[in-house]
Design an enzyme around this catalytic site. Sequence first.
Site, PDB file in Angstrom:
ATOM      1  N   GLY A 115       8.025 -13.728   6.843  1.00 44.45           N
ATOM      2  CA  GLY A 115       7.561 -13.463   5.477  1.00 44.45           C
ATOM      3  C   GLY A 115       8.584 -13.928   4.453  1.00 44.45           C
ATOM      4  N   THR A 126       0.672 -12.489  10.110  1.00 38.66           N
ATOM      5  CA  THR A 126      -0.495 -12.201   9.279  1.00 38.66           C
ATOM      6  C   THR A 126      -0.592 -13.343   8.272  1.00 38.66           C
ATOM      7  OG1 THR A 126       0.745 -11.076   7.533  1.00 38.66           O
ATOM      8  CG2 THR A 126       0.048  -9.727   9.425  1.00 38.66           C
ATOM      9  N   THR A 168       0.499  -0.701   9.885  1.00 39.09           N
ATOM     10  CA  THR A 168       1.768  -1.435  10.026  1.00 39.09           C
ATOM     11  C   THR A 168       2.938  -0.657   9.421  1.00 39.09           C
ATOM     12  OG1 THR A 168       0.823  -3.629  10.189  1.00 39.09           O
ATOM     13  CG2 THR A 168       3.014  -3.493   9.207  1.00 39.09           C
ATOM     14  N   THR A 216      11.163   0.021  -0.806  1.00 38.82           N
ATOM     15  CA  THR A 216      10.863  -0.497  -2.140  1.00 38.82           C
ATOM     16  C   THR A 216      11.024   0.577  -3.217  1.00 38.82           C
ATOM     17  OG1 THR A 216       8.954  -1.168  -3.490  1.00 38.82           O
ATOM     18  CG2 THR A 216       8.444  -0.054  -1.474  1.00 38.82           C
ATOM     19  N   ASP A 217      11.248   0.138  -4.442  1.00 36.28           N
ATOM     20  CA  ASP A 217      11.317   1.075  -5.573  1.00 36.28           C
ATOM     21  C   ASP A 217       9.951   1.684  -5.884  1.00 36.28           C
ATOM     22  OD1 ASP A 217      10.065  -1.143  -6.752  1.00 36.28           O
ATOM     23  OD2 ASP A 217      11.486  -1.345  -8.403  1.00 36.28           O
ATOM     24  N   GLU A 218       8.882   1.106  -5.302  1.00 36.64           N
ATOM     25  CA  GLU A 218       7.538   1.612  -5.623  1.00 36.64           C
ATOM     26  C   GLU A 218       7.328   3.021  -5.092  1.00 36.64           C
ATOM     27  OE1 GLU A 218       4.372  -1.187  -5.592  1.00 36.64           O
ATOM     28  OE2 GLU A 218       5.744  -2.882  -5.753  1.00 36.64           O
ATOM     29  N   LYS A 273       4.640   3.011   2.179  1.00 39.04           N
ATOM     30  CA  LYS A 273       6.097   2.802   2.284  1.00 39.04           C
ATOM     31  C   LYS A 273       6.833   4.144   2.165  1.00 39.04           C
ATOM     32  CE  LYS A 273       8.109  -0.592   2.632  1.00 39.04           C
ATOM     33  NZ  LYS A 273       8.507  -1.478   3.769  1.00 39.04           N
ATOM     34  N   ARG A 313       8.794  -4.533 -14.726  1.00 37.28           N
ATOM     35  CA  ARG A 313       9.340  -4.585 -13.366  1.00 37.28           C
ATOM     36  C   ARG A 313      10.808  -4.998 -13.451  1.00 37.28           C
ATOM     37  NH1 ARG A 313       5.335  -2.188 -12.847  1.00 37.28           N
ATOM     38  NH2 ARG A 313       3.612  -2.454 -11.373  1.00 37.28           N
ATOM     39  N   PRO A 322      -6.216  -0.906 -11.009  1.00 40.90           N
ATOM     40  CA  PRO A 322      -6.363   0.562 -10.950  1.00 40.90           C
ATOM     41  C   PRO A 322      -5.032   1.214 -10.554  1.00 40.90           C
ATOM     42  CG  PRO A 322      -8.047  -0.543  -9.616  1.00 40.90           C
ATOM     43  CD  PRO A 322      -7.083  -1.607 -10.046  1.00 40.90           C
TER      44      PRO A 322
HETATM   45  P1  NAD Z   1       5.649 -10.468   3.089  1.00 42.68           P
HETATM   46  O1  NAD Z   1       4.259  -9.915   2.918  1.00 42.68           O
HETATM   47  O2  NAD Z   1       5.990 -11.774   2.481  1.00 42.68           O
HETATM   48  O3  NAD Z   1       5.979 -10.582   4.643  1.00 42.68           O
HETATM   49  C1  NAD Z   1       5.675  -9.583   5.568  1.00 42.68           C
HETATM   50  C2  NAD Z   1       5.889 -10.149   6.968  1.00 42.68           C
HETATM   51  O4  NAD Z   1       5.604  -9.094   7.916  1.00 42.68           O
HETATM   52  C3  NAD Z   1       4.964 -11.313   7.301  1.00 42.68           C
HETATM   53  O5  NAD Z   1       5.691 -12.340   7.956  1.00 42.68           O
HETATM   54  C4  NAD Z   1       3.936 -10.696   8.231  1.00 42.68           C
HETATM   55  O6  NAD Z   1       3.392 -11.625   9.155  1.00 42.68           O
HETATM   56  C5  NAD Z   1       4.754  -9.622   8.928  1.00 42.68           C
HETATM   57  N1  NAD Z   1       3.939  -8.517   9.450  1.00 42.68           N
HETATM   58  C6  NAD Z   1       2.955  -7.843   8.805  1.00 42.68           C
HETATM   59  N2  NAD Z   1       2.428  -6.917   9.620  1.00 42.68           N
HETATM   60  C7  NAD Z   1       3.096  -6.994  10.796  1.00 42.68           C
HETATM   61  C8  NAD Z   1       3.009  -6.287  12.027  1.00 42.68           C
HETATM   62  N3  NAD Z   1       2.103  -5.312  12.215  1.00 42.68           N
HETATM   63  N4  NAD Z   1       3.850  -6.627  13.029  1.00 42.68           N
HETATM   64  C9  NAD Z   1       4.759  -7.618  12.849  1.00 42.68           C
HETATM   65  N5  NAD Z   1       4.869  -8.345  11.718  1.00 42.68           N
HETATM   66  C10 NAD Z   1       4.046  -8.025  10.706  1.00 42.68           C
HETATM   67  O7  NAD Z   1       6.601  -9.309   2.574  1.00 42.68           O
HETATM   68  P2  NAD Z   1       7.982  -9.413   1.791  1.00 42.68           P
HETATM   69  O8  NAD Z   1       7.698  -9.544   0.362  1.00 42.68           O
HETATM   70  O9  NAD Z   1       8.857 -10.395   2.487  1.00 42.68           O
HETATM   71  O10 NAD Z   1       8.547  -7.933   2.031  1.00 42.68           O
HETATM   72  C11 NAD Z   1       9.346  -7.633   3.171  1.00 42.68           C
HETATM   73  C12 NAD Z   1       9.725  -6.164   3.133  1.00 42.68           C
HETATM   74  O11 NAD Z   1      10.428  -5.875   1.929  1.00 42.68           O
HETATM   75  C13 NAD Z   1       8.532  -5.225   3.153  1.00 42.68           C
HETATM   76  O12 NAD Z   1       8.853  -4.106   3.955  1.00 42.68           O
HETATM   77  C14 NAD Z   1       8.365  -4.802   1.705  1.00 42.68           C
HETATM   78  O13 NAD Z   1       7.786  -3.516   1.602  1.00 42.68           O
HETATM   79  C15 NAD Z   1       9.795  -4.800   1.242  1.00 42.68           C
HETATM   80  N6  NAD Z   1       9.999  -5.070  -0.203  1.00 42.68           N
HETATM   81  C16 NAD Z   1       9.403  -6.151  -0.789  1.00 42.68           C
HETATM   82  C17 NAD Z   1       9.644  -6.402  -2.140  1.00 42.68           C
HETATM   83  C18 NAD Z   1       9.048  -7.600  -2.828  1.00 42.68           C
HETATM   84  O14 NAD Z   1       9.182  -7.720  -4.057  1.00 42.68           O
HETATM   85  N7  NAD Z   1       8.418  -8.540  -2.129  1.00 42.68           N
HETATM   86  C19 NAD Z   1      10.459  -5.527  -2.877  1.00 42.68           C
HETATM   87  C20 NAD Z   1      11.046  -4.440  -2.222  1.00 42.68           C
HETATM   88  C21 NAD Z   1      10.806  -4.220  -0.877  1.00 42.68           C
HETATM   89  P1  TYD Z   2       3.144  -7.979  -8.044  1.00 42.06           P
HETATM   90  O1  TYD Z   2       3.882  -9.272  -7.947  1.00 42.06           O
HETATM   91  O2  TYD Z   2       1.830  -7.838  -7.361  1.00 42.06           O
HETATM   92  O3  TYD Z   2       4.170  -6.842  -7.595  1.00 42.06           O
HETATM   93  P2  TYD Z   2       4.041  -5.225  -7.690  1.00 42.06           P
HETATM   94  O4  TYD Z   2       2.662  -4.876  -8.090  1.00 42.06           O
HETATM   95  O5  TYD Z   2       4.350  -4.814  -6.300  1.00 42.06           O
HETATM   96  O6  TYD Z   2       5.069  -4.820  -8.694  1.00 42.06           O
HETATM   97  O7  TYD Z   2       2.915  -7.660  -9.593  1.00 42.06           O
HETATM   98  C1  TYD Z   2       4.002  -7.576 -10.492  1.00 42.06           C
HETATM   99  C2  TYD Z   2       3.443  -7.153 -11.834  1.00 42.06           C
HETATM  100  O8  TYD Z   2       2.612  -8.202 -12.332  1.00 42.06           O
HETATM  101  C3  TYD Z   2       2.565  -5.921 -11.778  1.00 42.06           C
HETATM  102  O9  TYD Z   2       2.773  -5.152 -12.951  1.00 42.06           O
HETATM  103  C4  TYD Z   2       1.156  -6.475 -11.751  1.00 42.06           C
HETATM  104  C5  TYD Z   2       1.267  -7.743 -12.555  1.00 42.06           C
HETATM  105  N1  TYD Z   2       0.363  -8.851 -12.149  1.00 42.06           N
HETATM  106  C6  TYD Z   2      -0.425  -9.487 -13.125  1.00 42.06           C
HETATM  107  O10 TYD Z   2      -0.392  -9.128 -14.320  1.00 42.06           O
HETATM  108  N2  TYD Z   2      -1.239 -10.496 -12.718  1.00 42.06           N
HETATM  109  C7  TYD Z   2      -1.329 -10.901 -11.425  1.00 42.06           C
HETATM  110  O11 TYD Z   2      -2.112 -11.838 -11.108  1.00 42.06           O
HETATM  111  C8  TYD Z   2      -0.497 -10.248 -10.447  1.00 42.06           C
HETATM  112  C9  TYD Z   2      -0.552 -10.656  -9.008  1.00 42.06           C
HETATM  113  C10 TYD Z   2       0.339  -9.232 -10.874  1.00 42.06           C
END
Ligand code: NAD
Ligand code: TYD
Length: 342
Positions: free
Chosen positions: A10, A36, A99, A124-126, A153, A213, A273
């Site tokens: 990912g 995925t 997952t 995550t901060d969420e 999470k 954010r 929502p």
């Molecule tokens: P992503 O969606 O890009 O990647 C997720 C990866 O996990 C993918 O490669 C997918 O194939 C794999 N995966 C999903 N379900 C699986 C399963 N059941 N078994 C094995 N592999 C599986 O996510 P990301 O943005 O790289 O986030 C990675 C982690 O960091 C997550 O735990 C997310 O909650 C956390 N995180 C993400 C952000 C962000 O801004 N993207 C911020 C804070 C924390």
């Molecule tokens: P996102 O990247 O989905 O991250 P998260 O919801 O986990 O913070 O969205 C970041 C912010 O941008 C969130 O406030 C929702 C908004 N957003 C839009 O306004 N338009 C979009 O098409 C998307 C995907 C997100």
Amino acid sequence: MRLLVTGGAGFIGSNFIRFLFRLHPDYRVLNLDKLTYAGNLANLSEAETSPNYSFQKGDICDAGLVERLMRTGIDAVVHFAAESHVDRSIAGARAFIETNVLGTYTLLDAARRLKIPRFVHVSTDEVYGSMAPGESATEQTPLAPNSPYGSSKAASDLVVRSFWKTFQFPAIITRASNNYGPHQFPEKLIPLMITNALEGKKLPVYGDGMNERDWIYVEDHCRAIDRVLHDGRPGEIYNIGSGKPSPNLEIVRRLLQILGKSDDLIEFVADRPGHDRRYALATGKITSELGWEPEVDLATGLVKTVEWYRDHSDWVQKAKSGEYREYYDRFYVNRGTSLSQI
Ligand code: NAD
Ligand code: TYD
């Protein structure tokens, strides 16, 4: 060190593996990923040439597989695998619960029985939910997630906590803010806006665009995880963020400016929502304990990210069309890699 990295195909996981090999070329990484829609092996084409890297396609909910992999001699688990997109969790949350909650439990259960000495759970901060203006979440702030993604999470964080409290299993939780940078699937705000603008499509901004954010460049996050992996204290939680939230509309306008495109591409659409108004993190703990601070400011990080997407139109086209999925068949199935060879 020999690491089991989950979700390494990912966005953040693949950035972490590339970062780790640059910093510790002698480390070995076994990447377990279900592939995925969010898992893209093209993210790891550099690592694939390394004899220190191996890949196993599989589900973190598969207890038998998880145990077999952990029995191969693992010093630490870095757990990224998750369903990660809020909008998808609103459309249907089952995969998020499976997952994020059951998968995390499955990993913890095997790691505890096999006495894996270190486990970093990437969260995550969420989980803190929406912050009032001027407020920021510390590691002690009560959990109040509002989306099914956030709640899955938060649930996983609580399972991790209980494994520390009950079994003294040496897990650590990291809670990062919104990441951006290369290789992010173009469904999240920043890559969606960049790639739409490059294609001359509209940029859908939810609601009034004033949701905030706290953006962090992905490499800064990877560096923080590396610090936690080596020097974090078991049983602790570390927030990771920039501490400087920005409204979505400001981010979108800055991207358009970097791209030299008109604000007319912005289209206000129906709000999400349960849309959290504001995420903001206090990050004093990781700074004072582990000496980590973000190094890439927003202006620099956005330019780097735009350049990456502009220079990787092939990656974007394959990500958007689904063609990236063929990568696994070409490089793994045809080559006949199997668990016994790892
Ligand atoms: P992503 O969606 O890009 O990647 C997720 C990866 O996990 C993918 O490669 C997918 O194939 C794999 N995966 C999903 N379900 C699986 C399963 N059941 N078994 C094995 N592999 C599986 O996510 P990301 O943005 O790289 O986030 C990675 C982690 O960091 C997550 O735990 C997310 O909650 C956390 N995180 C993400 C952000 C962000 O801004 N993207 C911020 C804070 C924390
Ligand atoms: P996102 O990247 O989905 O991250 P998260 O919801 O986990 O913070 O969205 C970041 C912010 O941008 C969130 O406030 C929702 C908004 N957003 C839009 O306004 N338009 C979009 O098409 C998307 C995907 C997100």
